[in-house]
Design an enzyme around this catalytic site. Structure first.
Site, mmCIF file in Angstrom:
data_model
loop_
_atom_site.group_PDB
_atom_site.id
_atom_site.type_symbol
_atom_site.label_atom_id
_atom_site.label_comp_id
_atom_site.label_asym_id
_atom_site.label_seq_id
_atom_site.Cartn_x
_atom_site.Cartn_y
_atom_site.Cartn_z
ATOM 1 N N GLU A 58 -2.556 -33.616 -22.336
ATOM 2 C CA GLU A 58 -1.873 -34.692 -23.071
ATOM 3 C C GLU A 58 -2.763 -35.921 -23.253
ATOM 4 O O GLU A 58 -2.699 -36.579 -24.287
ATOM 5 C CB GLU A 58 -0.602 -35.067 -22.310
ATOM 6 N N ASP A 59 -3.599 -36.243 -22.258
ATOM 7 C CA ASP A 59 -4.282 -37.534 -22.253
ATOM 8 C C ASP A 59 -5.807 -37.499 -22.264
ATOM 9 O O ASP A 59 -6.436 -38.552 -22.149
ATOM 10 C CB ASP A 59 -3.852 -38.338 -21.010
#
Length: 179
Positions: A58-59
């Site tokens: 996600e990051d």
């Protein structure tokens, strides 16, 4: 190499230039804490590794294929289940999706997501004790929306059946929001 050590190395490299929202704390503290929560709760190595890796897709630049190649299908599936699918959606749309998804998600995804939320709530509570109501200004959504989100997450995680980490999260949410 031990799977947990391998996950720690990958996550540390992937998050090396990141910090926790609104602080100078290295981001890696969060995924390590999630792994420690899972370890303390008695989950096995695959849960712990997935907890450490839960924010990489996600990051960071790490892809789900990278996770699958390095850690196998089970851990990749958990990491995928803990990742928000579409960052272009609004905060409320993303959080509503997470709430609905976790109701029927497999137990391993629910456990890792619960440990993630538990560490987030504990961190917010710690920051709240330091700076008071000013803590809410560092979030895209203020106190009321955060309360809605975490309360709904607890309900969602209890939907199928409760487990000890959910009860810890429920208590942490109650303390944070004085409920």
């Amino acid at each position: 190499m031990d799977i947990i050590e391998k996950a720690l190395q990958m996550a540390a490299k992937a998050h090396s230039k990141q910090q926790r929202k609104g602080s100078d704390i290295p981001y890696i503290v969060h995924p390590v804490a999630v792994g420690m929560i899972l370890m303390k709760a008695g989950y096995d190595e695959s849960f712990i590794a997935a907890g450490i890796l839960h924010d990489t897709v996600e990051d960071t630049e790490i892809s789900l294929n990278d996770i699958h190649r390095e850690f196998g299908l089970e851990i990749a599936r958990i990491v995928d289940g803990c990742s928000e699918p579409d960052k272009s959606l609004s905060w409320e749309e993303r959080k509503t999706h997470t709430i609905e998804y976790l109701k029927d998600a497999p137990m391993e995804i629910r456990a890792v997501a619960c440990a993630d939320k538990l560490h987030n709530v504990r961190s917010i509570k710690n920051d709240y004790e330091q700076v008071g109501e000013a803590i809410w200004s560092k979030f895209n959504a203020g106190k009321e929306k955060q309360e809605w989100y975490y309360t709904q997450i607890v309900e969602s995680l209890q939907y199928q059946n409760s487990f000890p980490l959910v009860r810890e999260l429920e208590e942490a949410v109650r303390r944070l929001f004085n409920r």
